[in-house]
Design a protein around this motif. Structure first.
Motif, PDB file in Angstrom:
ATOM      1  N   TYR A   1       0.826  -1.203   0.000  1.00  0.00           N
ATOM      2  CA  TYR A   1       0.000   0.000   0.000  1.00  0.00           C
ATOM      3  C   TYR A   1       0.862   1.256   0.000  1.00  0.00           C
ATOM      4  N   ARG A   2       1.980   1.201   0.681  1.00  0.00           N
ATOM      5  CA  ARG A   2       2.903   2.342   0.666  1.00  0.00           C
ATOM      6  C   ARG A   2       3.395   2.606  -0.767  1.00  0.00           C
ATOM      7  N   MET A   3       3.613   1.529  -1.534  1.00  0.00           N
ATOM      8  CA  MET A   3       4.029   1.681  -2.927  1.00  0.00           C
ATOM      9  C   MET A   3       2.955   2.398  -3.746  1.00  0.00           C
ATOM     10  N   PHE A   4       1.702   1.958  -3.591  1.00  0.00           N
ATOM     11  CA  PHE A   4       0.605   2.613  -4.325  1.00  0.00           C
ATOM     12  C   PHE A   4       0.471   4.081  -3.908  1.00  0.00           C
ATOM     13  N   HIS A   5       0.677   4.359  -2.644  1.00  0.00           N
ATOM     14  CA  HIS A   5       0.575   5.725  -2.139  1.00  0.00           C
ATOM     15  C   HIS A   5       1.581   6.638  -2.849  1.00  0.00           C
ATOM     16  N   ILE A   6       2.820   6.168  -2.952  1.00  0.00           N
ATOM     17  CA  ILE A   6       3.877   6.990  -3.538  1.00  0.00           C
ATOM     18  C   ILE A   6       3.747   7.109  -5.055  1.00  0.00           C
ATOM     19  N   TRP A   7       3.382   6.017  -5.700  1.00  0.00           N
ATOM     20  CA  TRP A   7       3.378   6.023  -7.166  1.00  0.00           C
ATOM     21  C   TRP A   7       2.117   6.621  -7.774  1.00  0.00           C
ATOM     22  N   PHE A   8       0.981   6.559  -7.087  1.00  0.00           N
ATOM     23  CA  PHE A   8      -0.282   7.030  -7.674  1.00  0.00           C
ATOM     24  C   PHE A   8      -0.935   8.165  -6.897  1.00  0.00           C
ATOM     25  N   GLY A   9      -0.358   8.552  -5.747  1.00  0.00           N
ATOM     26  CA  GLY A   9      -1.019   9.522  -4.885  1.00  0.00           C
ATOM     27  C   GLY A   9      -1.136  10.915  -5.457  1.00  0.00           C
ATOM     28  N   ASN A  10      -0.272  11.288  -6.420  1.00  0.00           N
ATOM     29  CA  ASN A  10      -0.319  12.655  -6.947  1.00  0.00           C
ATOM     30  C   ASN A  10      -1.322  12.831  -8.071  1.00  0.00           C
ATOM     31  N   VAL A  11      -2.231  11.873  -8.251  1.00  0.00           N
ATOM     32  CA  VAL A  11      -3.315  11.941  -9.239  1.00  0.00           C
ATOM     33  C   VAL A  11      -4.626  12.006  -8.478  1.00  0.00           C
ATOM     34  N   ASN A  12      -5.586  12.788  -8.980  1.00  0.00           N
ATOM     35  CA  ASN A  12      -6.908  12.817  -8.353  1.00  0.00           C
ATOM     36  C   ASN A  12      -7.500  11.405  -8.324  1.00  0.00           C
ATOM     37  N   GLY A  13      -7.838  10.952  -7.132  1.00  0.00           N
ATOM     38  CA  GLY A  13      -8.367   9.595  -6.989  1.00  0.00           C
ATOM     39  C   GLY A  13      -7.309   8.517  -7.072  1.00  0.00           C
ATOM     40  N   GLY A  14      -6.038   8.896  -7.159  1.00  0.00           N
ATOM     41  CA  GLY A  14      -4.975   7.918  -7.363  1.00  0.00           C
ATOM     42  C   GLY A  14      -4.846   6.917  -6.236  1.00  0.00           C
ATOM     43  N   LEU A  15      -5.006   7.388  -4.995  1.00  0.00           N
ATOM     44  CA  LEU A  15      -4.883   6.480  -3.861  1.00  0.00           C
ATOM     45  C   LEU A  15      -6.053   5.489  -3.824  1.00  0.00           C
ATOM     46  N   ALA A  16      -7.236   5.932  -4.236  1.00  0.00           N
ATOM     47  CA  ALA A  16      -8.380   5.016  -4.329  1.00  0.00           C
ATOM     48  C   ALA A  16      -8.152   3.983  -5.428  1.00  0.00           C
ATOM     49  N   MET A  17      -7.588   4.424  -6.571  1.00  0.00           N
ATOM     50  CA  MET A  17      -7.262   3.482  -7.635  1.00  0.00           C
ATOM     51  C   MET A  17      -6.185   2.507  -7.174  1.00  0.00           C
ATOM     52  N   GLY A  18      -5.206   3.010  -6.420  1.00  0.00           N
ATOM     53  CA  GLY A  18      -4.192   2.135  -5.855  1.00  0.00           C
ATOM     54  C   GLY A  18      -4.772   1.124  -4.890  1.00  0.00           C
ATOM     55  N   THR A  19      -5.826   1.522  -4.177  1.00  0.00           N
ATOM     56  CA  THR A  19      -6.491   0.591  -3.255  1.00  0.00           C
ATOM     57  C   THR A  19      -7.097  -0.582  -4.005  1.00  0.00           C
ATOM     58  N   ILE A  20      -7.671  -0.318  -5.189  1.00  0.00           N
ATOM     59  CA  ILE A  20      -8.190  -1.415  -6.015  1.00  0.00           C
ATOM     60  C   ILE A  20      -7.046  -2.345  -6.406  1.00  0.00           C
ATOM     61  N   GLY A  21      -5.895  -1.773  -6.787  1.00  0.00           N
ATOM     62  CA  GLY A  21      -4.734  -2.604  -7.090  1.00  0.00           C
ATOM     63  C   GLY A  21      -4.295  -3.433  -5.896  1.00  0.00           C
ATOM     64  N   LEU A  22      -4.327  -2.815  -4.717  1.00  0.00           N
ATOM     65  CA  LEU A  22      -4.007  -3.545  -3.486  1.00  0.00           C
ATOM     66  C   LEU A  22      -4.947  -4.731  -3.310  1.00  0.00           C
ATOM     67  N   MET A  23      -6.242  -4.496  -3.533  1.00  0.00           N
ATOM     68  CA  MET A  23      -7.229  -5.552  -3.345  1.00  0.00           C
ATOM     69  C   MET A  23      -7.025  -6.705  -4.330  1.00  0.00           C
ATOM     70  N   VAL A  24      -6.642  -6.380  -5.563  1.00  0.00           N
ATOM     71  CA  VAL A  24      -6.388  -7.432  -6.553  1.00  0.00           C
ATOM     72  C   VAL A  24      -5.248  -8.330  -6.077  1.00  0.00           C
ATOM     73  N   LEU A  25      -4.170  -7.719  -5.582  1.00  0.00           N
ATOM     74  CA  LEU A  25      -3.028  -8.507  -5.132  1.00  0.00           C
ATOM     75  C   LEU A  25      -3.326  -9.249  -3.837  1.00  0.00           C
ATOM     76  N   ILE A  26      -4.126  -8.639  -2.957  1.00  0.00           N
ATOM     77  CA  ILE A  26      -4.541  -9.353  -1.741  1.00  0.00           C
ATOM     78  C   ILE A  26      -5.378 -10.578  -2.127  1.00  0.00           C
ATOM     79  N   SER A  27      -6.238 -10.434  -3.141  1.00  0.00           N
ATOM     80  CA  SER A  27      -7.035 -11.557  -3.619  1.00  0.00           C
ATOM     81  C   SER A  27      -6.138 -12.670  -4.145  1.00  0.00           C
ATOM     82  N   ALA A  28      -5.068 -12.269  -4.851  1.00  0.00           N
ATOM     83  CA  ALA A  28      -4.129 -13.255  -5.371  1.00  0.00           C
ATOM     84  C   ALA A  28      -3.320 -13.923  -4.267  1.00  0.00           C
ATOM     85  N   MET A  29      -3.284 -13.317  -3.092  1.00  0.00           N
ATOM     86  CA  MET A  29      -2.596 -13.923  -1.955  1.00  0.00           C
ATOM     87  C   MET A  29      -3.497 -14.903  -1.213  1.00  0.00           C
ATOM     88  N   ASN A  30      -4.776 -14.528  -1.032  1.00  0.00           N
ATOM     89  CA  ASN A  30      -5.593 -15.202  -0.026  1.00  0.00           C
ATOM     90  C   ASN A  30      -6.773 -15.973  -0.592  1.00  0.00           C
TER      91      ASN A  30
END
Length: 439
Positions: A84-113
């Motif tokens: 999540y820290r990675m998504f914060h840094i790489w996408f946070g400077n875009v409007n809605g970027g952190l929310a979009m990064g959260t979706i990416g986080l969820m996809v990878l969490i799904s691939a884990m669990n």
């Protein structure tokens, strides 16, 4: 009493027991055992015995504890925090970027669990406080986390699809591959919706000025740390897709890779290991009991000929087309999803629906994907959606139940659109398994 009436009585009795708060496997297994003994006497005891033997001989079931253990190791060792820290840094400077990064986080969490509850728990504990602290709209972020967690039972390794494979007698590997493109498509549709909505209303997801001031070296370091779960997933799935390993062997690779990754990051403490093993044992045993009860219940239904009777009711007496019957089944899932979880829904209706879907000429791999999407829509549909109350239990006090209800409406619309596309174009789900297994 006719066979149809016996089947209806069994179904009604099971629903009544579930409403009283009984455990799913207990309610289903008890009704199956009582019905078998009443119909066939002492010979009915062969049904649970045969179901237990079938369960013990089902080799792909070994994947279940492997993938659950992998997910708990990655979540308990807090490797998801780096992600999540990675998504914060790489996408946070875009409007809605952190929310979009959260979706990416969820996809990878799904691939884990492979469990939607795990995605909800991680999203609510890691992403939700950060999004609120960054002045994101509370309804936007609540909807994002609920929608993202819905990917947990669709993106492989989906634990629910393992259960469906056992009941429908379909290959687990094909079902997992069938969930890849629909899962990624739905995640992409969520991201597109967030981007469009935040372009129109920037105040819903403000850009983060501090995200753009991080040195490049720190960005690269976070990229490496955040992509570790993705590398674990690749180490597990690439050999399987290329035919170098079996499904069970790939699951063992995933579990071992996650364990050694946590050791190398110096996060594999005794407490993390013990918690992961205990949770793995508890969830695996729960699923095995549910599968055992479902097999016994299905055997009684098959013996009664209930599936043929229901098929005759729909096609001959009511004159419905196959696609209309399919739509009615999906609507019934949405109704049941207001008070049951996905495993309970599958176990209750699988003895009826799965053979009926096959008899109507539909592909059971494709239908497994439709089932998972429909149950997740049901989870998030007011007024009694399962995920709505789970979100309320995890959300801070400033997020009301009304906020949670309103937040999910646009995301449910996106999921209905995705479901419609997969129903119209089955190859979205079927292309990848056909390609891999033909190769």
């Amino acid at each position: 009493m006719s066979q149809e009436h016996i089947a209806l009585f069994m179904f009604a009795s099971m629903m009544l027991m579930l409403f009283t708060g009984q455990r799913v496997f207990g309610a289903i297994g008890a009704i199956a055992a009582i019905a078998a003994m009443a119909l066939w006497g002492t010979g009915g005891s062969d049904i649970p015995f045969a179901a237990a033997m079938k369960l013990m001989k089902w080799y792909p079931l070994l994947t279940l504890p492997m993938f659950i253990f992998m997910g708990y190791v990655l979540s308990e060792s807090r490797l998801a925090d780096d992600l999540y820290r990675m998504f914060h840094i790489w996408f946070g400077n875009v409007n809605g970027g952190l929310a979009m990064g959260t979706i990416g986080l969820m996809v990878l969490i799904s691939a884990m669990n492979g469990l939607s509850v795990a995605g909800m728990a991680i999203g609510a504990t890691i992403a939700l406080p950060e999004l609120l602290r960054r002045n994101y709209d509370k309804r936007m972020v609540t909807g994002v986390i609920q929608a993202g967690s819905s990917l947990g039972i669709l993106v492989p390794p989906s634990v629910v699809l393992v259960l469906y494979a056992m009941i429908a007698r379909q290959p687990v590997g094909q079902l997992w591959l069938a969930g890849v493109l629909p899962g990624l498509m739905m995640a992409g549709m969520f991201v597109l919706y967030i981007w469009i909505r935040c372009r129109i209303q920037p105040e819903l997801g403000p850009a983060l000025p501090d995200a753009g001031n991080v040195p490049r070296a720190e960005k690269i370091r976070l990229l490496g740390a955040g992509l570790l779960p993705l590398l674990i997933f690749a180490a597990m799935m690439v050999p399987f897709v290329n035919g170098w390993t079996s499904l069970v062997e790939s699951s063992a690779i995933g579990a071992l890779t996650a364990f050694f990754a946590a050791v190398l990051k110096r996060r594999m403490t005794w407490n993390v290991f013990e918690t992961s093993v205990r949770q793995t044992l508890g969830i695996t045993c729960m699923f095995m009991w549910i599968i055992l009860a479902a097999l016994g219940f299905g055997a009684v239904f098959d013996g009664l000929g209930a599936v043929s009777a229901i098929e005759n009711l729909f096609t001959e007496q009511l004159g419905l087309s196959p696609i209309m019957i399919l739509i009615l089944m999906q609507l019934s899932f949405i109704v049941m999803g207001t008070f049951l979880d996905d495993t309970a829904m599958l176990v209750i209706v699988a003895p009826l629906y799965v053979p009926l879907v096959g008899a109507l000429g539909f592909d059971l791999i494709w239908y497994g994907v439709l089932y998972t999407i429909t149950t997740q829509i049901a989870y998030m549909t007011p007024p009694f959606g399962y995920n709505l109350f789970l979100m309320r239990a995890m959300a801070p006090p400033e997020i009301s139940l009304r906020d949670i209800y309103v937040s999910i409406i646009p995301f449910v619309g996106v999921m209905v659109l995705a479901l419609t596309l997969i129903m119209i174009f089955p190859q979205i789900a079927l292309w990848l398994p056909e390609y891999v297994y033909q190769k």
